[in-house]
Scaffold this motif. Structure first.
Motif, mmCIF file in Angstrom:
data_model
loop_
_atom_site.group_PDB
_atom_site.id
_atom_site.type_symbol
_atom_site.label_atom_id
_atom_site.label_comp_id
_atom_site.label_asym_id
_atom_site.label_seq_id
_atom_site.Cartn_x
_atom_site.Cartn_y
_atom_site.Cartn_z
ATOM 1 N N UNK A 294 0.835 -1.213 0.000
ATOM 2 C CA UNK A 294 0.000 0.000 0.000
ATOM 3 C C UNK A 294 0.869 1.261 0.000
ATOM 4 N N UNK A 295 0.259 2.360 -0.470
ATOM 5 C CA UNK A 295 0.990 3.630 -0.447
ATOM 6 C C UNK A 295 0.067 4.746 0.043
ATOM 7 N N UNK A 296 0.694 5.823 0.438
ATOM 8 C CA UNK A 296 -0.066 7.002 0.887
ATOM 9 C C UNK A 296 0.637 8.252 0.379
ATOM 10 N N UNK A 297 -0.157 9.227 -0.091
ATOM 11 C CA UNK A 297 0.429 10.472 -0.602
ATOM 12 C C UNK A 297 -0.088 11.651 0.226
ATOM 13 N N UNK A 298 0.842 12.423 0.734
ATOM 14 C CA UNK A 298 0.540 13.657 1.470
ATOM 15 C C UNK A 298 0.917 14.823 0.542
ATOM 16 N N UNK A 299 -0.063 15.690 0.276
ATOM 17 C CA UNK A 299 0.156 16.750 -0.713
ATOM 18 C C UNK A 299 -0.048 18.120 -0.086
ATOM 19 N N UNK A 300 0.820 19.053 -0.412
ATOM 20 C CA UNK A 300 0.657 20.435 0.072
ATOM 21 C C UNK A 300 1.008 21.392 -1.074
ATOM 22 N N UNK A 301 0.136 22.407 -1.264
ATOM 23 C CA UNK A 301 0.403 23.437 -2.283
ATOM 24 C C UNK A 301 0.390 24.793 -1.611
ATOM 25 N N UNK A 302 1.381 25.609 -1.940
ATOM 26 C CA UNK A 302 1.509 26.919 -1.312
ATOM 27 C C UNK A 302 1.447 27.972 -2.398
ATOM 28 N N UNK A 303 0.538 28.933 -2.256
ATOM 29 C CA UNK A 303 0.473 29.990 -3.271
ATOM 30 C C UNK A 303 0.134 31.314 -2.595
ATOM 31 N N UNK A 304 0.761 32.368 -3.074
ATOM 32 C CA UNK A 304 0.451 33.693 -2.549
ATOM 33 C C UNK A 304 -0.833 34.157 -3.203
ATOM 34 N N UNK A 305 -1.757 34.707 -2.406
ATOM 35 C CA UNK A 305 -2.960 35.272 -3.012
ATOM 36 C C UNK A 305 -3.113 36.682 -2.437
ATOM 37 N N UNK A 306 -3.630 37.579 -3.216
ATOM 38 C CA UNK A 306 -3.708 38.975 -2.745
ATOM 39 C C UNK A 306 -5.145 39.333 -2.448
#
Ligand code: TA6
Length: 306
Positions: A294-306
């Motif tokens: 089995x596998x597991x994926x941890x995802x994070x996205x970082x974006x600047x928003x104004x």
């Protein structure tokens, strides 16, 4: 040139020969002589140490730095770098089995391997790093595993941490992308998206509480939130940073405040006023068990928003 420097230079030359992409990324010796990937493309810059697969810098062009890095951070293969995005893996927090193993696991203190580099159709730069079990890792954690970390640098910094159980027995996993965000001043910071969520307060014997309103910082904070919402937003005066996630039902918020920061040799004393940790996690109740294959994926996205 000392032996070590010669080794590092050779290694970096080889890495550049195999993986550098002009106009996107190259390898160089970073602080303490540790090998570092320097990404600079049409969108942003980013720096990643192979020690710990540790991202120490990210920022879209014409924007201030997004990540906080301690001015007193130490750079050696024996210690995690203070700031940026350390990877807590395969356990988050103190040793879950009380065997005296290091807090937050061994991934942040391991040398990761470069699996590949590429450019996608949008012109974003991709870096693929990996960590596999070894004799040393099996002494600490007796499992056969493969961990892949995919870093995509564009206007958004997109991170995917994939764990594959390659053993014949199941293992329990907790982890976090322990992200230190740079803020102008903690007095002006509020984190939106956690209102009404339950959290465990690690400063009060893990008592369970409920978040009222946005999270603000008026003293030390160390909490694990039950949080399966897709994103939260760090508002910091003029700018806001969106932190989106998948594969996670827990978010950790941390700021050591003055006294604890002063006790840490690698944390500049005033630094606590200019950082907050928002950590995409599988922590506390959100620990995962992976059966063989089995596998597991941890995802994070970082974006600047104004
Ligand atoms: O994520 C919060 C936390 O677990 C805190 O309890 C705090 O000690 C912090 O991480 C930093 O840990 P470190 O081992 O990097 O000093």
């Amino acid at each position: 040139m000392r032996d070590n420097d010669e080794g590092a230079a050779l290694n970096i030359g080889t890495l550049n020969g195999l993986f550098a992409i002009p106009g996107h990324l190259h390898f160089e010796a970073g602080e303490g002589g540790l090998a570092k990937v320097a990404v600079n493309n049409a969108y942003a810059h980013c720096e990643i140490y192979l020690h710990g697969a540790h991202i120490t810098s990210f920022g879209p062009h014409d924007e201030d730095e997004v990540l906080w890095l301690s001015k007193s951070a130490q750079y050696s293969d024996a210690k995690a770098i203070r700031g940026g995005i350390p990877i807590c893996w395969p356990w988050f927090g103190p040793d879950p089995e009380n065997k005296g193993r290091a807090q937050h696991g061994f991934a942040r203190n391991s040398l990761w391997t470069v699996f590949g580099t590429s450019v996608n159709a949008k012109g974003e730069t991709l870096l693929r790093l990996g960590l596999q079990d070894s004799e040393a890792s099996r002494k600490l954690w007796p499992y056969v595993f493969m961990t892949e970390y995919h870093i995509t640098v564009g206007k958004t910094l997109h991170l995917e941490l994939k764990t594959i159980n390659e053993d014949e027995k199941p293992f329990a996993l907790s982890s976090a992308l322990h992200t230190y965000f740079a803020v102008d001043h903690t007095d002006n910071v509020r984190v939106e998206g956690l209102e009404g969520k339950n959290y465990i307060d690690q400063l009060r014997s893990n008592v369970q509480c409920m978040q009222e309103g946005d999270v603000i910082f008026t003293g030390e904070v160390d909490r694990i939130y039950e949080d399966d919402t897709p994103c939260c937003i760090v508002h910091d005066g003029a700018r806001s940073i969106q932190v989106a996630k998948k594969g996670s039902k827990s978010t950790v918020i941390w700021n050591p405040w003055a006294e604890k920061a002063a006790m840490m040799g690698d944390f500049d004393d005033e630094g606590y006023q200019h950082m907050v940790c928002i950590e995409t996690a599988n922590a506390g109740f959100d620990m995962r068990t992976l059966k063989p294959g089995e596998s597991h994926v941890l995802t994070q996205s970082i974006v600047l928003c104004k």
